[in-house]
Design a protein around this motif. Sequence first.
Motif, short mmCIF file in Angstrom:
data_model
loop_
_atom_site.label_atom_id
_atom_site.label_comp_id
_atom_site.label_asym_id
_atom_site.label_seq_id
_atom_site.Cartn_x
_atom_site.Cartn_y
_atom_site.Cartn_z
N SER A 134 0.86 -1.18 0.00
CA SER A 134 0.00 0.00 0.00
C SER A 134 0.90 1.24 0.00
CB SER A 134 -0.91 0.03 1.24
OG SER A 134 -1.77 -1.08 1.25
N TYR A 135 0.46 2.24 -0.75
CA TYR A 135 1.32 3.40 -1.00
C TYR A 135 0.44 4.64 -1.06
CZ TYR A 135 4.23 6.38 -4.09
OH TYR A 135 4.92 7.41 -4.67
N VAL A 136 0.85 5.70 -0.37
CA VAL A 136 0.11 6.96 -0.41
C VAL A 136 1.09 8.11 -0.51
CG1 VAL A 136 0.03 7.16 2.11
CG2 VAL A 136 -1.68 8.35 0.72
N LYS A 137 0.71 9.14 -1.28
CA LYS A 137 1.56 10.30 -1.47
C LYS A 137 0.69 11.54 -1.53
CE LYS A 137 2.81 11.78 -5.38
NZ LYS A 137 3.34 11.94 -6.74
N ALA A 138 1.19 12.61 -0.93
CA ALA A 138 0.48 13.90 -1.00
C ALA A 138 1.52 15.00 -1.13
CB ALA A 138 -0.38 14.11 0.24
N SER A 139 1.23 15.98 -1.97
CA SER A 139 2.16 17.10 -2.13
C SER A 139 1.37 18.39 -2.28
CB SER A 139 3.07 16.89 -3.35
OG SER A 139 2.32 16.89 -4.55
N ARG A 140 1.98 19.48 -1.83
CA ARG A 140 1.39 20.82 -1.97
C ARG A 140 2.51 21.75 -2.41
NH1 ARG A 140 -2.88 23.09 2.15
NH2 ARG A 140 -4.08 21.78 0.72
N ASN A 141 2.31 22.41 -3.54
CA ASN A 141 3.34 23.23 -4.13
C ASN A 141 2.78 24.61 -4.48
OD1 ASN A 141 5.09 20.78 -4.45
ND2 ASN A 141 3.45 20.23 -5.86
N ARG A 142 3.58 25.62 -4.22
CA ARG A 142 3.18 26.99 -4.55
C ARG A 142 4.39 27.73 -5.12
NH1 ARG A 142 -0.68 30.86 -3.48
NH2 ARG A 142 0.05 33.03 -3.35
N SER A 143 4.18 28.43 -6.22
CA SER A 143 5.26 29.22 -6.80
C SER A 143 4.72 30.59 -7.19
CB SER A 143 5.85 28.52 -8.02
OG SER A 143 4.94 28.55 -9.11
N GLU A 144 5.58 31.59 -7.03
CA GLU A 144 5.27 32.96 -7.44
C GLU A 144 6.43 33.44 -8.31
OE1 GLU A 144 4.67 35.32 -4.00
OE2 GLU A 144 3.09 34.04 -3.17
N ASN A 145 6.12 33.82 -9.54
CA ASN A 145 7.14 34.26 -10.48
C ASN A 145 6.78 35.62 -11.06
OD1 ASN A 145 9.10 31.82 -11.04
ND2 ASN A 145 7.04 30.96 -10.87
N ASN A 146 7.77 36.51 -11.09
CA ASN A 146 7.62 37.80 -11.75
C ASN A 146 8.46 37.77 -13.01
OD1 ASN A 146 8.83 40.73 -12.21
ND2 ASN A 146 6.81 40.96 -11.27
N ILE A 147 7.80 37.90 -14.16
CA ILE A 147 8.48 37.78 -15.45
C ILE A 147 8.42 39.11 -16.18
CG2 ILE A 147 8.49 36.61 -17.69
CD1 ILE A 147 7.17 34.21 -16.30
N SER A 148 9.58 39.59 -16.60
CA SER A 148 9.68 40.77 -17.45
C SER A 148 10.08 40.31 -18.84
CB SER A 148 10.71 41.75 -16.89
OG SER A 148 10.92 42.81 -17.80
N SER A 149 9.23 40.56 -19.82
CA SER A 149 9.46 40.14 -21.20
C SER A 149 9.52 41.36 -22.10
CB SER A 149 8.33 39.19 -21.65
OG SER A 149 8.44 38.91 -23.03
N VAL A 150 10.68 41.54 -22.75
CA VAL A 150 10.89 42.73 -23.59
C VAL A 150 11.37 42.31 -24.97
CG1 VAL A 150 12.15 44.90 -23.84
CG2 VAL A 150 11.48 44.11 -21.56
N THR A 151 10.65 42.76 -26.02
CA THR A 151 11.09 42.62 -27.41
C THR A 151 10.96 43.99 -28.07
OG1 THR A 151 8.91 42.16 -28.38
CG2 THR A 151 10.09 40.30 -27.39
N ASN A 152 11.35 44.06 -29.35
CA ASN A 152 11.16 45.34 -30.06
C ASN A 152 9.71 45.58 -30.42
OD1 ASN A 152 10.85 43.42 -32.02
ND2 ASN A 152 12.46 44.19 -33.38
N GLU A 153 8.82 44.59 -30.10
CA GLU A 153 7.39 44.74 -30.39
C GLU A 153 6.55 44.90 -29.13
OE1 GLU A 153 6.31 41.32 -32.62
OE2 GLU A 153 7.49 41.85 -34.40
#
Length: 886
Positions: free
Chosen positions: A394-413
Amino acid sequence: MVKFFLLCVLVINGCFAQQIALKGKISNNTQTALAFANLIADPINDASLAFAISDENGFYDLTLEKGQAYRITVSYLGYTPQTFEITAEKNTTKDFVLQESSEQLGEVNITYTSPIVVKKDTITYRTDVFTTGEERKLRDVLKKLPAVEVDREGNVTVQGKKVTKVLVEDKEFFTGDSKLAINNIPADAVDKVQVLDYYNEVGFLKGLEDSESLAMNIKLKEDKKRFVFGDIETGGGAKERYFVHPSLYYYSPETSVNAIGDFNNFGAKSFTVRDYLEFEGGRNKLLNDAKGYFSLFNDDFTQFLGNQNFTSSINQFGAINLNQYINATTDLSTYAIWSHLENETLIETLNDYLASGNLIENRINTGKQQSSFGIGKLTLTLKPNNDTNITIGSYVKASRNRSENNISSVTNESDNTINTTIDADKVSVKQDIQWHKQFSKIHTTSSVLNYHYQRTTPNTNWLADQTILQGLFPVIDEDTYNIFKDKETKSHNFDFVLKHYWVLNRFNHIYFTVGTQLAFDDYLTNEFQQLEDGSENDLLTADFGNNTELNFNNNFLGVHYKVQKGKVIFKPGLFYHYYHWNLTQFNERKSNNKGVWLPEFNTDIEFNNSKKLNFKYNLKVRFPNISLFADRFTLLNFNSIYKGNRNLENERYHHLQLRYYRFSFFKDISYNMSASYRFKEDNFKNTTTIQGIDFVSSPVLSDFEDKVWNFSGSFRKGFGKLKFSVNGNVTFADYEKPINSEIIANASNSYSFGGGMETRFDDFPNLELNYTKSINTYKSISNSEFHTDVFSVYLEYDFLKDFILKVDYQFENYESKSFDTSSTFDIANTSLFYQKEDSSWGFEVSANNIFDIGFRQRSSFSSILVSDERTFILPRIIMFKISYKL
């Protein structure tokens, strides 16, 4: 650098100049060669112990230090040992003739025990012969054993073959993964090391199942049994750095308990992606669920564990393992794991979008991740008699994940800032029952019944100051864009396999297999825009959002015929699979079925125990998972949309592999070579439409070209206390991919070559030198080429009896032909450990990232874009540690 290499050459020449060889042949009184006889040279004065073992023809080659006096003992199981003394003045040839012992075997073992005993599939090492007492962990012991190698990642190989399972006192150590064992078990607890080739947990299946498993069984010293042992380490440093690492063990014939903990905030990870895959249960020996196993690489928890470079890191890890003897027929095994990670990351990326006129994007990603994970497994093994084995798990697994990302994306457009928050929870429950029965020497049956339930809820929020996926994603214009995606997947899987082994005679076997696989999957996605007045812009009317159910059934039967002709074993097989699936999307139902014949062929040529050739061929199919069937749009990222295809069927591909293995104790040489070819007749390909940095993908089943060649090899040779290695890997991949309604031919080639040197002195500094040259080329809409040179040095020096100095240094030179850029990266770590002989206390000072390097640079490429990436790492960290040995 030149001076350093000249110094290494002088050291090597000096080593060779101070060595002489004692060679000859070992036989019995009938002149029959004695293979794998032991020769041990015990120095009379202050010198290093020397050891050799005879080859399959009885020849030996023993390297001694010039001018030293030795007491040589020659031994072979069942024969009376011979002992003589020699002073190593010049190269000498000497033959030995051993006499069969007239004493009982038990009496012989009392008077003399060989340092290495080699039987057909088992090698047993007496570790006290090869160790000095200065070793701290099992890793240090294994590195001193002949034919055993341990790399920096924790992989253990014996005679060039990787160890796949670790046991302690015949009981599995957690899941059997080598890393946990070699980095935690104290060296002074180890008495013997057994290496078991073709290992099978069910003894009577050995020789029937084609197991390539190599197990290592650690035998403990008697004074470590029925007694708690282990060690506790703790430490601290500037800026509130801390480290706590307890590892405690208790072993008795009835009970064994292993407990490991690790708490630190300087980037040391006790639980990695590799560990996670092992703790997921590995691969069932009857159910080859490669699709399910490799899908773990893409699940949400794996993505959190995959981060290896951080600007800040907190790691908390705890594990306990219990093995309990209940009675003569019943054993209980269980373990529990808990892990919590908190990381901060900073990545700067330069992306070249090939299909958008080589549009260049500068991206900066600042992130925070938190991940908690718990796993538990309980296994009950029943052996009512010698011919029956039942396992209930018998096998049991539990996970809780949280991520916060700040992304700056710059092109000539465009110039956009996106905050991304992901909350991903997962629960998994497994139950399996295995029954194995040997009715007679002729008939044996195995069966496996598995049930697996899994539920994941990864929910994502994008908050952007500019509209995302312009023209592709229907949003209402506001000052900020607040996009949500709710996702839920659920699955119930049932698997049953029955396999019967029919032994016609010693050289002919027939194996029958029948089984079924049932899967019931649900997949829901919902995207919406949260407006500033609190209302929602529901995107269902824009063809976003999925509500998909998939019921999938695979019934199969097959037969293998195994025949041995001399040294050659042929094993052809043929399987018939009948697939049936029902797909429902928003109450629209579609059914399909398909029958497939799948041949396979395996040939083994075993020239002797140390020289083998293997050839395999398989015709395989792979069906899409439910997300590929879901045929409404879903948002993958701030610049990526995906839409499934309900009309998909299965991939179909051929796989061929040729492997050659050779090892010689006598010559201290090993080499492994392999070649493989994979060709897909029908394959899944994502059709991709690219607009600037945004793209929309959808899978199709195609006959586009898709083939991969791979060639790899490694060579290792020992010269006394020195060992040299050479390795190489070459991969050629050619495939076609539809981009912007055009079929684009892609060619991806990678070349990797390297070599290394390692010393194994007892009284001098030990050095490991390694160099690897990698070249990656990619031809698509435009051409890309990257070169990487990696040079590493590892120094370990035991001096003044009580001190151990360790230094590791790595230098990388990276060159991107595509961006016409280059960079170098070098990082060094060091530690000084002190422990007075016979004292339980140890003290250590360590420094990581001595040069205080800020980032490392890497590249990657695909048919869509080429990326040049800078990943920032932890600064210099100095720690003081104290350890106490129980």
